[in-house]
Write an enzyme that holds these catalytic residues in place. Structure first.
Site: not given
Ligand code: NAP
Length: 311
Positions: A59, A103, A126
């Site tokens: 990322k 995460q 997300d």
């Protein structure tokens, strides 16, 4: 797989994700010229799981490529719930940050749902919040952010010129992060959807009906060639590490589809690796850019309101 061996019916997720990232990069450069600002993405990582580390590095690399500033907070595995919430809230308040990503998975002592619910809806890149998923499920409504992996699956289909409308799509898996939202997105695209899961009685004959198959099960080579209709399009979301003594590491990644056999029947198929995985990261860049654009829009509105008050 070498370049030469690539089958003709492969959907190249690496190539398509590169196109998406190029588009994001171009837009960010344009906005930077106009506003002298760039988007920011904050990633919070707890503990030192090697897989989480790898994802976070991917990322960060994508952010550097497209011109998104990345902020990272690496926390010890024994961090408390309160400390984690405090950090999320700080990022919520920080105007330099347009997207916050925690995460997953988090250690067992942390309430994952509670942490995710603390992320501001306008920074939930997300797209996992119940609000966003709810909007994905509703007819005629769009969420603030489409969840990245499902969004990536749809983009792979669209950018490969696959007609979705009116097609029979079978999704295997109903998780909140992949199977369920990808079903909603396919429904939005006017597919007729069937969702299979661990209690589905006859998966083989259900899958056999499908024009489009999305496999998100987490079981290596789960989808067999006999289940697949000739000419079906297959998106393999699975990422499974299996033993491979021919590799230096002793392991390799495979999907949820028995690729070698299924590719002979599919009209289009994604490989693993190099299919959905790179798209997930690319769609995160798209979502962060969208968050940035929205914050610019609201700044603009505020300025206009102030001007109106002055007049
Ligand atoms: P998950 O939360 O474990 O969900 C798996 C789903 O598969 C569940 O709905 C489960 O059904 C269903 N299932 C399990 N065994 C089954 C069986 N024998 N027959 C039919 N259905 C079965 O997994 P996930 O998070 O959705 O991830 C799925 C896969 O995608 C994993 O390999 C994961 O690593 C990968 N993934 C990839 C990306 C990417 O970027 N490419 C992103 C996320 C995940 P029940 O609901 O009945 O238990």
């Amino acid at each position: 797989m070498s370049q030469k061996e690539k089958p003709k019916n492969l959907i190249d997720g690496r190539k398509i994700s590169r196109q998406v990232k190029e588009e994001v990069k171009e837009k960010i450069e344009e906005l930077k010229k106009l506003h002298d600002k760039s988007p920011g993405l904050a990633v919070i990582i707890v503990g030192d799981r090697p897989d989480s580390r790898t994802y976070v590095n991917m990322k960060k690399k994508a952010c550097a490529f497209v011109g998104i500033k990345s902020f990272e907070r690496k926390l010890e595995v024994d961090v408390t719930q309160e400390e984690l919430i405090k950090i999320v809230r700080e990022y919520n308040e920080n105007p330099e940050i347009n997207g916050i990503l925690v995460q997953l998975p988090l250690p067992k002592h942390i309430d994952e749902e509670e942490i995710l619910s603390q992320i501001s809806l306008t920074k939930d890149v997300d797209g996992f919040s119940p609000y966003n998923i709810g909007k994905c499920a509703m007819k005629g409504r769009d969420p603030l952010f489409f969840p990245c992996t499902p969004y990536g699956c749809i983009q792979l289909l669209k950018r490969s010129n696959v007609e979705i409308s009116g097609k029979e799509a079978v999704i295997i898996g109903r998780s909140n992060i992949v199977g369920l939202p990808v079903s909603f997105l396919l429904l939005k695209e006017n597919a007729t959807i069937t969702i299979c899961h661990s209690r589905t009685k006859d998966i083989a004959s259900t899958v056999k009906r499908a024009d489009i198959i999305i496999a998100a099960v987490g079981i290596p080579k789960f989808v067999k060639a006999e289940w697949v209709k000739e000419g079906a399009v297959i998106i393999d979301v699975g990422i499974n590490s299996v033993e491979d003594k021919t590799r230096k590491s002793g392991r390799r990644l495979v999907g949820d589809v028995d690729f070698e056999n299924v590719k002979e029947k599919a009209s289009l198929i994604t490989p693993v690796p190099g299919g959905v995985g790179p798209m997930t990261v690319a769609m995160l860049m798209v979502n962060t850019l969208r968050g940035f654009e929205r914050s610019l829009e609201s700044e603009q509105k505020e300025k206009e309101n102030e001007k109106e008050k002055e007049n």
